[in-house]
Motif scaffolding. Structure first.
Motif, mmCIF file in Angstrom:
data_model
loop_
_atom_site.group_PDB
_atom_site.id
_atom_site.type_symbol
_atom_site.label_atom_id
_atom_site.label_comp_id
_atom_site.label_asym_id
_atom_site.label_seq_id
_atom_site.Cartn_x
_atom_site.Cartn_y
_atom_site.Cartn_z
ATOM 1 N N ASP A 75 0.824 -1.203 0.000
ATOM 2 C CA ASP A 75 0.000 0.000 0.000
ATOM 3 C C ASP A 75 0.863 1.259 0.000
ATOM 4 O O ASP A 75 0.554 2.241 -0.697
ATOM 5 N N LEU A 76 1.937 1.246 0.782
ATOM 6 C CA LEU A 76 2.831 2.400 0.832
ATOM 7 C C LEU A 76 3.505 2.616 -0.524
ATOM 8 O O LEU A 76 3.664 3.755 -0.979
ATOM 9 N N TYR A 77 3.896 1.535 -1.179
ATOM 10 C CA TYR A 77 4.477 1.683 -2.516
ATOM 11 C C TYR A 77 3.476 2.286 -3.497
ATOM 12 O O TYR A 77 3.849 3.072 -4.378
ATOM 13 N N ASP A 78 2.211 1.945 -3.373
ATOM 14 C CA ASP A 78 1.193 2.582 -4.217
ATOM 15 C C ASP A 78 1.232 4.098 -4.046
ATOM 16 O O ASP A 78 1.213 4.857 -5.019
ATOM 17 N N THR A 79 1.280 4.533 -2.799
ATOM 18 C CA THR A 79 1.297 5.975 -2.500
ATOM 19 C C THR A 79 2.543 6.641 -3.071
ATOM 20 O O THR A 79 2.467 7.707 -3.707
ATOM 21 N N LEU A 80 3.693 6.027 -2.860
ATOM 22 C CA LEU A 80 4.949 6.613 -3.320
ATOM 23 C C LEU A 80 5.033 6.614 -4.846
ATOM 24 O O LEU A 80 5.540 7.563 -5.451
ATOM 25 N N ASP A 89 9.494 2.667 -7.469
ATOM 26 C CA ASP A 89 8.827 1.478 -7.993
ATOM 27 C C ASP A 89 9.603 0.258 -7.502
ATOM 28 O O ASP A 89 10.808 0.166 -7.722
ATOM 29 N N PRO A 90 8.955 -0.693 -6.841
ATOM 30 C CA PRO A 90 9.703 -1.848 -6.321
ATOM 31 C C PRO A 90 10.253 -2.765 -7.404
ATOM 32 O O PRO A 90 11.090 -3.620 -7.113
ATOM 33 N N ARG A 121 6.313 -2.785 -14.865
ATOM 34 C CA ARG A 121 6.199 -1.664 -13.945
ATOM 35 C C ARG A 121 5.047 -1.926 -12.982
ATOM 36 O O ARG A 121 4.103 -2.659 -13.267
ATOM 37 N N TRP A 122 5.161 -1.278 -11.845
ATOM 38 C CA TRP A 122 4.294 -1.554 -10.700
ATOM 39 C C TRP A 122 2.820 -1.427 -11.042
ATOM 40 O O TRP A 122 2.369 -0.394 -11.510
ATOM 41 N N HIS A 222 24.962 4.553 -8.230
ATOM 42 C CA HIS A 222 24.574 4.419 -6.829
ATOM 43 C C HIS A 222 23.177 3.819 -6.776
ATOM 44 O O HIS A 222 22.563 3.549 -7.815
ATOM 45 N N HIS A 223 22.664 3.600 -5.556
ATOM 46 C CA HIS A 223 21.465 2.793 -5.376
ATOM 47 C C HIS A 223 20.158 3.556 -5.544
ATOM 48 O O HIS A 223 19.092 2.928 -5.566
ATOM 49 N N VAL A 224 20.188 4.897 -5.651
ATOM 50 C CA VAL A 224 18.945 5.653 -5.792
ATOM 51 C C VAL A 224 18.649 5.796 -7.284
ATOM 52 O O VAL A 224 19.179 6.683 -7.961
ATOM 53 N N VAL A 225 17.801 4.901 -7.792
ATOM 54 C CA VAL A 225 17.534 4.802 -9.221
ATOM 55 C C VAL A 225 16.121 5.276 -9.526
ATOM 56 O O VAL A 225 15.164 4.927 -8.826
ATOM 57 N N ASP A 226 15.998 6.075 -10.569
ATOM 58 C CA ASP A 226 14.702 6.529 -11.058
ATOM 59 C C ASP A 226 14.127 5.415 -11.929
ATOM 60 O O ASP A 226 14.673 5.102 -12.991
ATOM 61 N N ALA A 227 13.036 4.806 -11.484
ATOM 62 C CA ALA A 227 12.477 3.668 -12.214
ATOM 63 C C ALA A 227 11.964 4.057 -13.592
ATOM 64 O O ALA A 227 11.800 3.190 -14.448
#
Length: 292
Positions: A75-80, A89-90, A121-122, A222-227
């Motif tokens: 649910d939190l991923y939906d919001t983000l 996006d997970p 995609r999510w 680095h680990h912060v990737v724009d999906a």
């Protein structure tokens, strides 16, 4: 904060410190360790026996049942995902692996990098019914934007269920504080770990941080990737988010790399970040002191 009874251990690839005003019983400590193991066995990209690894190997897809309590993570991923127009996006796990941050820690990008965005995609190609994910082919989940904060909350709940009212759960900087006392947390300078850019005052709340100088393995990697692009972001270099729960704080610490300040302010969290140009930004009522 007066929390003299501690419990330290390693789990999900990081160090944990739990502190409480009263001794932490042995069975509660074991419940904590079991919860960490259960979480890792479900969500780890780096374990051959995890549920996430089974999804990555599912050539014909299928239905995968996650723990019911992890529905809140979805649910939190939906919001983000909505707040960042798809940047958080997970299913970014496939992009991380293509960049070299894979299950074997090869840290060698695919050359040339595959086209992005990835085919899945999510909630477009992954369908969810509560805790059940249905896929048509293999996907690679990575819940690094939320997972550690989610686990921080779970461990805090275990302590509170055992009667602990004053406590700190610290998952290597993802911190929740419960009780009447407050905790001062230094905000690490993104290019100099010996310096801070401010101090946050935590009282019955959680703080999580993210920075592009952590888990960096090559120029621009680095680990912060724009999906949406499959590539690391470069507009913001460090973020901090304060929220009632560590899961929300963790998720928004990642979202802050991608949203403008109007969206960040509308989220209901308190936040601060450092842009690539060195500018320090924050919410109007950030609890603490920030240095220019």
């Amino acid at each position: 904060m007066n929390a003299p009874h501690g419990f330290a251990f390693g789990g999900i690839g990081t160090r944990w410190q739990l502190d409480a005003a009263e001794p932490i019983a042995s069975d509660t400590r074991q419940a904590v360790l079991d919860a960490v193991e259960d979480f890792d066995r479900t969500w780890s990209r780096f374990r051959k026996d995890s549920l996430v690894t089974r999804m990555r190997s599912a050539d014909r897809g299928g239905a995968f049942v996650f723990p019911a309590e992890d529905t809140a993570l979805f649910d939190l991923y939906d919001t983000l995902h909505d707040a960042t127009d798809g940047a958080v996006d997970p299913l970014v796990g496939a992009d991380l692996e293509a960049l070299g941050y894979d299950a074997d820690y090869s840290l060698r990008p695919v050359d040339p990098p595959p086209p992005a965005p990835r085919p899945y995609r999510w909630w477009t190609d992954v369908h969810r019914d509560g805790p059940v994910l249905v896929i048509d082919g293999p996907v690679t989940l990575d819940v690094g934007a939320v997972g550690k904060g989610f686990l921080v909350d779970r461990l805090a709940d275990l302590l509170r269920a055992d009667g602990h009212e004053t406590l700190i759960v610290d998952g290597s900087g993802d911190i929740t504080v419960r009780g009447a006392d407050s905790l001062r947390v230094g905000l690490e300078h993104p290019s100099d770990p010996e310096r801070i850019v401010g101090i946050a005052e935590l009282a019955d709340a959680a703080i999580c941080a993210s920075a592009t100088n952590r888990r960096r393995w090559g120029h621009g990697l680095h680990h912060v990737v724009d999906a949406r692009t499959g590539r690391p972001t470069d507009d913001v270099v460090a973020t901090w988010a304060i929220a009632p729960s560590a899961a929300v704080a963790d998720g928004w610490a990642t979202a802050l790399f991608f949203v403008d300040r109007l969206i960040a302010d509308a989220s209901g969290i308190e936040w601060a970040r450092v842009t690539a140009g060195g500018r320090l930004e924050s919410s109007r009522n950030f609890p603490g002191e920030l240095y220019a």
